[in-house]
Every structure is written in structure tokens, then in C-alpha cells.
Design a protein around this motif. Structure first.
Motif, PDB file in Angstrom:
ATOM      1  N   GLU A 126     -11.064 -16.489  22.292  1.00 61.94           N
ATOM      2  CA  GLU A 126     -11.105 -15.092  23.845  1.00 61.94           C
ATOM      3  C   GLU A 126     -12.500 -15.854  24.404  1.00 61.94           C
ATOM      4  N   MET A 127     -13.223 -16.344  24.038  1.00 57.60           N
ATOM      5  CA  MET A 127     -14.780 -16.311  23.906  1.00 57.60           C
ATOM      6  C   MET A 127     -14.790 -16.571  25.323  1.00 57.60           C
ATOM      7  N   GLY A 128     -13.945 -17.439  25.828  1.00 60.42           N
ATOM      8  CA  GLY A 128     -14.547 -18.362  26.796  1.00 60.42           C
ATOM      9  C   GLY A 128     -13.236 -18.325  28.492  1.00 60.42           C
ATOM     10  N   ASN A 129     -11.847 -18.014  27.929  1.00 58.32           N
ATOM     11  CA  ASN A 129     -11.360 -17.586  28.112  1.00 58.32           C
ATOM     12  C   ASN A 129     -10.014 -16.566  27.813  1.00 58.32           C
ATOM     13  N   THR A 130     -10.316 -15.501  28.900  1.00 59.24           N
ATOM     14  CA  THR A 130      -9.470 -14.137  28.780  1.00 59.24           C
ATOM     15  C   THR A 130      -8.039 -14.558  29.052  1.00 59.24           C
ATOM     16  N   ALA A 131      -7.533 -14.910  29.970  1.00 57.08           N
ATOM     17  CA  ALA A 131      -6.844 -14.670  31.304  1.00 57.08           C
ATOM     18  C   ALA A 131      -5.464 -15.819  30.211  1.00 57.08           C
ATOM     19  N   ARG A 132      -5.739 -17.244  29.897  1.00 61.54           N
ATOM     20  CA  ARG A 132      -4.417 -17.261  29.132  1.00 61.54           C
ATOM     21  C   ARG A 132      -4.663 -17.706  28.039  1.00 61.54           C
ATOM     22  N   VAL A 133      -5.122 -16.478  27.130  1.00 62.64           N
ATOM     23  CA  VAL A 133      -5.109 -17.089  25.296  1.00 62.64           C
ATOM     24  C   VAL A 133      -4.442 -17.340  24.791  1.00 62.64           C
ATOM     25  N   ASP A 134      -3.530 -16.843  25.446  1.00 64.35           N
ATOM     26  CA  ASP A 134      -1.708 -16.811  24.221  1.00 64.35           C
ATOM     27  C   ASP A 134      -1.722 -18.880  24.991  1.00 64.35           C
ATOM     28  N   GLU A 135      -1.285 -19.328  25.672  1.00 58.88           N
ATOM     29  CA  GLU A 135      -1.046 -20.495  26.160  1.00 58.88           C
ATOM     30  C   GLU A 135      -1.942 -21.612  25.366  1.00 58.88           C
ATOM     31  N   LEU A 136      -3.556 -21.222  25.591  1.00 55.73           N
ATOM     32  CA  LEU A 136      -4.321 -22.171  24.646  1.00 55.73           C
ATOM     33  C   LEU A 136      -4.384 -22.014  23.284  1.00 55.73           C
ATOM     34  N   VAL A 137      -3.732 -20.845  22.425  1.00 56.65           N
ATOM     35  CA  VAL A 137      -3.857 -21.188  21.277  1.00 56.65           C
ATOM     36  C   VAL A 137      -2.392 -21.611  21.048  1.00 56.65           C
ATOM     37  N   ALA A 138      -1.094 -21.378  21.352  1.00 59.18           N
ATOM     38  CA  ALA A 138      -0.046 -22.432  21.041  1.00 59.18           C
ATOM     39  C   ALA A 138      -0.594 -24.511  21.178  1.00 59.18           C
ATOM     40  N   ALA A 139      -1.015 -24.426  22.897  1.00 63.90           N
ATOM     41  CA  ALA A 139      -1.966 -25.763  22.792  1.00 63.90           C
ATOM     42  C   ALA A 139      -2.623 -25.959  21.777  1.00 63.90           C
ATOM     43  N   ARG A 140      -3.048 -25.346  20.894  1.00 61.83           N
ATOM     44  CA  ARG A 140      -4.353 -25.976  19.839  1.00 61.83           C
ATOM     45  C   ARG A 140      -3.582 -26.300  18.429  1.00 61.83           C
ATOM     46  N   LEU A 141      -2.741 -25.254  18.571  1.00 56.97           N
ATOM     47  CA  LEU A 141      -1.401 -25.019  17.333  1.00 56.97           C
ATOM     48  C   LEU A 141      -0.387 -26.333  17.051  1.00 56.97           C
ATOM     49  N   GLU A 142      -0.183 -26.898  18.233  1.00 53.07           N
ATOM     50  CA  GLU A 142       0.838 -27.500  18.989  1.00 53.07           C
ATOM     51  C   GLU A 142       0.117 -29.586  17.844  1.00 53.07           C
ATOM     52  N   ARG A 143      -1.686 -29.199  18.603  1.00 51.55           N
ATOM     53  CA  ARG A 143      -2.281 -30.486  18.425  1.00 51.55           C
ATOM     54  C   ARG A 143      -2.340 -30.462  17.127  1.00 51.55           C
ATOM     55  N   GLN A 144      -2.290 -29.545  15.931  1.00 45.58           N
ATOM     56  CA  GLN A 144      -2.701 -29.181  14.705  1.00 45.58           C
ATOM     57  C   GLN A 144      -1.509 -29.837  14.011  1.00 45.58           C
ATOM     58  N   ARG A 145      -0.095 -30.420  14.872  1.00 44.03           N
ATOM     59  CA  ARG A 145       1.292 -30.567  14.137  1.00 44.03           C
ATOM     60  C   ARG A 145       0.859 -32.279  14.142  1.00 44.03           C
ATOM     61  N   ILE A 146      -0.410 -33.220  13.998  1.00 46.15           N
ATOM     62  CA  ILE A 146       0.106 -34.230  13.885  1.00 46.15           C
ATOM     63  C   ILE A 146      -1.089 -34.542  12.388  1.00 46.15           C
ATOM     64  N   LEU A 147      -0.801 -33.226  11.962  1.00 45.30           N
ATOM     65  CA  LEU A 147      -1.951 -33.501  10.257  1.00 45.30           C
ATOM     66  C   LEU A 147      -0.836 -33.431   8.737  1.00 45.30           C
ATOM     67  N   ASP A 148       0.807 -32.756  10.409  1.00 41.57           N
ATOM     68  CA  ASP A 148       1.561 -33.100   9.169  1.00 41.57           C
ATOM     69  C   ASP A 148       3.136 -33.574   9.610  1.00 41.57           C
ATOM     70  N   VAL A 149       2.404 -34.825  10.314  1.00 39.09           N
ATOM     71  CA  VAL A 149       3.194 -35.870  10.591  1.00 39.09           C
ATOM     72  C   VAL A 149       3.855 -36.410   9.021  1.00 39.09           C
ATOM     73  N   ALA A 150       5.074 -37.650   9.102  1.00 38.43           N
ATOM     74  CA  ALA A 150       5.045 -38.175   7.960  1.00 38.43           C
ATOM     75  C   ALA A 150       3.647 -39.242   7.186  1.00 38.43           C
ATOM     76  N   GLU A 151       3.428 -39.650   8.678  1.00 35.52           N
ATOM     77  CA  GLU A 151       2.657 -40.655   8.366  1.00 35.52           C
ATOM     78  C   GLU A 151       0.539 -39.661   8.464  1.00 35.52           C
ATOM     79  N   PRO A 152       0.478 -39.065   8.374  1.00 37.75           N
ATOM     80  CA  PRO A 152      -0.498 -38.680   9.382  1.00 37.75           C
ATOM     81  C   PRO A 152      -2.034 -39.487   9.047  1.00 37.75           C
ATOM     82  N   PRO A 153      -2.843 -38.679  10.322  1.00 34.19           N
ATOM     83  CA  PRO A 153      -4.183 -40.156   9.865  1.00 34.19           C
ATOM     84  C   PRO A 153      -5.244 -38.942   8.919  1.00 34.19           C
ATOM     85  N   LEU A 154      -6.012 -40.395   8.179  1.00 32.04           N
ATOM     86  CA  LEU A 154      -7.007 -40.475   7.779  1.00 32.04           C
ATOM     87  C   LEU A 154      -7.892 -39.780   8.223  1.00 32.04           C
TER      88      LEU A 154
END
Length: 282
Positions: A126-154
């Protein structure tokens, strides 16, 4: 006759998603309201997704897959749609981050994006882009999915102590974020260290940086400036970043002592969870 917006399905992943949703819905003989009733949302929302005005969620995609019998097509496609909402300059790094087998990052200002709670991410974005916050938050949470795969990165994370003390929103928000860090730190493949104020001058006073290693590709170092990000596989830069990171690890608190500091800041600076936020006991 209604003026129906025509989409170019090749314009973007979002346009392709919308075009396919409209094609399959109409092929099933369903009006917007009919599908909305089946998947428990409004006809308006479906119309906005079909015309690329609204970004679909994973939950919506799963319900549409079930309603239209698509064998999981939209659930597979939505990941690409969500990642496409990231800033254009950041997308190449996110793609490489998702392929990494080893991530090492030093953060000076903020909690690393992969470890942010939805509320903390929203406060940051919200500090940088109030117009697309919902979409940007959803994109960030999607990015986090790499930590929940069967073989996550160290994943090795070093944060300056200032990150813990910088409030991004309410005390409750910060308490939940620090609790999330403690929970993340219990994963055996995810190490969190804090660089304390007492460390004084250190090897990366210039700012944050992230290193990525891969199964076969060259190592990459990523940095950001005020308006964009920069990746390099230059061997000299990679070696310099590795030396700096080793120095930061040596100066940082141990994993155990870092967790103690995070817990202490959480309790002393942000206080107990408010009674309003407590879930009722059934």
C-alpha cells in the motif's frame, strides 16, 4: 444486443483465462448468473474475470473447474495469471526464485517477501501502489508457494534487527508477522538469523541482496534500487556476494538466539494479542 467485450487471449495470461472461462461457460449453456449460482459468487464478478478486469483466486478457479468439469485447467492456469500481476521488472527474478534449490538473502528494511503474512504484505504494498493492492498481495502469496512444495529450496534468511522494530501497520499485525517468522523458522530447511544492532558496521551496509543457486544454471545475485531490480551471474559479483553473506552469517545471532530475540521483540514491543482478535472457543 449487449456490447460484449472481445478479448485477445494472447494479450496476457489474464486475458487468456477470461477468454477460456467465457468459452467454456457458453459452451456449457450457462449464463453469468447460472455459473455464479453454482460457484457461489455474483454474475458481475464472473463477468469482470471474463473481461480481464478482475484477477481470479485459486479458490474461484477450483470451484470453476468443478462446475465446468475442466480437469483442473483453471487451477493450473491461475498460478501463471497471479505471477503475471507482479511488476514487470520483478517477474524475471520471481521466475528464477521459483527454480532455485538454494536461496540466501539479507534484508535491511523489510521481512523477506516469501515470509510475509498477507496483512504485512498489504501494508508494504500500500505504500507504493494503492490501485492494485489486492492483485499484488495475491501475486506475493502465490510466490510463497515455492516454500510448500515437496522439495522446497534450502532458504537462509538474515534480517537486520531494525526489521523487527519497524512497524508496518498495527501492533497486532506486527505481532502476527513475528509469530509467523517463529513458525517458519521451525522448518528444518528454512533458517532465520537476526543481525543485531550490536554487530555495528557490517559487510552489506550498501543494502539488501539475494543469492540464488540452481541444479545446473549459474548462480545469480539480485539487488534492487529505488525503481527496479537487477540480476547478474557475473562470477566476480557472485563470489563477492558469497563472501559478504558468510561475513553476515558470522556476525548474526545463531538460529536459536535469533528466535529468542524475535520472541522478545514480539512480546515487549507489540504486546499481547488483543482480546478482540482471539478466536472463540466452540
Amino acid at each position: 444486443m449487449a456490447n460484449i467485450k472481445q478479448l485477445d487471449p494472447f494479450a496476457s495470461p489474464l486475458d487468456y483465462y477470461g477468454a477460456e472461462l467465457r468459452r467454456l461457460r457458453e459452451g456449457a449453456g450457462l449464463r453469468l448468473a447460472d455459473l455464479g449460482e453454482i460457484v457461489f459468487c455474483t454474475a458481475s464478478l464472473i463477468g469482470q474475470i471474463e473481461t480481464a478486469l478482475k484477477v481470479p483466486t485459486r479458490d474461484f478457479s477450483a470451484r470453476v473447474d468443478a462446475a465446468l468439469n475442466t480437469d483442473g485447467m483453471f487451477s493450473r492456469l491461475v498460478g501463471l495469471v497471479l505471477r503475471s500481476q507482479l511488476p514487470t521488472w520483478f517477474q524475471p527474478f520471481a521466475e528464477m526464485e521459483a527454480k532455485a534449490t538454494y536461496i540466501s538473502t539479507f534484508q535491511v528494511q523489510l521481512v523477506y517477501g516469501l515470509l510475509q503474512t498477507p496483512e504485512y504484505a498489504r501494508a508494504v504494498l500500500e505504500m507504493g501502489n494503492t490501485a492494485r493492492v489486492d492483485e499484488l498481495v495475491a501475486a506475493r502469496l502465490e510466490r510463497q508457494r515455492i516454500l510448500d512444495v515437496a522439495e522446497p529450496p534450502l532458504t537462509l534468511v538474515i534480517m537486520d534487527e531494525a526489521v523487527l522494530h519497524r512497524p508496518m501497520g498495527s501492533s497486532e499485525l506486527m505481532r502476527d508477522q513475528l509469530r509467523h517468522l517463529l513458525d517458519c523458522g521451525e522448518r528444518p530447511w528454512l533458517q532465520i538469523q537476526v543481525l543485531p544492532y550490536s554487530a555495528g558496521a557490517h559487510a552489506s551496509l550498501e543494502g539488501s541482496f539475494t543469492g540464488l543457486r540452481f541444479q545446473s544454471n549459474p548462480e545469480i545475485v539480485y539487488t534492487e534500487d529505488l525503481i527496479s531490480g537487477h540480476m547478474t551471474a557475473n562470477p566476480e559479483t557472485v563470489r563477492d556476494a558469497a563472501r559478504r553473506y558468510a561475513s553476515l552469517q558470522a556476525a548474526a545471532l545463531s538460529r536459536e538466539d535469533s528466535a529468542k530475540l524475535i520472541k522478545r521483540v514480539m512480546e515487549e514491543r507489540y504486546g499481547p494479542r488483543s482480546a478482540v482478535s482471539k478466536r472463540p472457543v466452540a
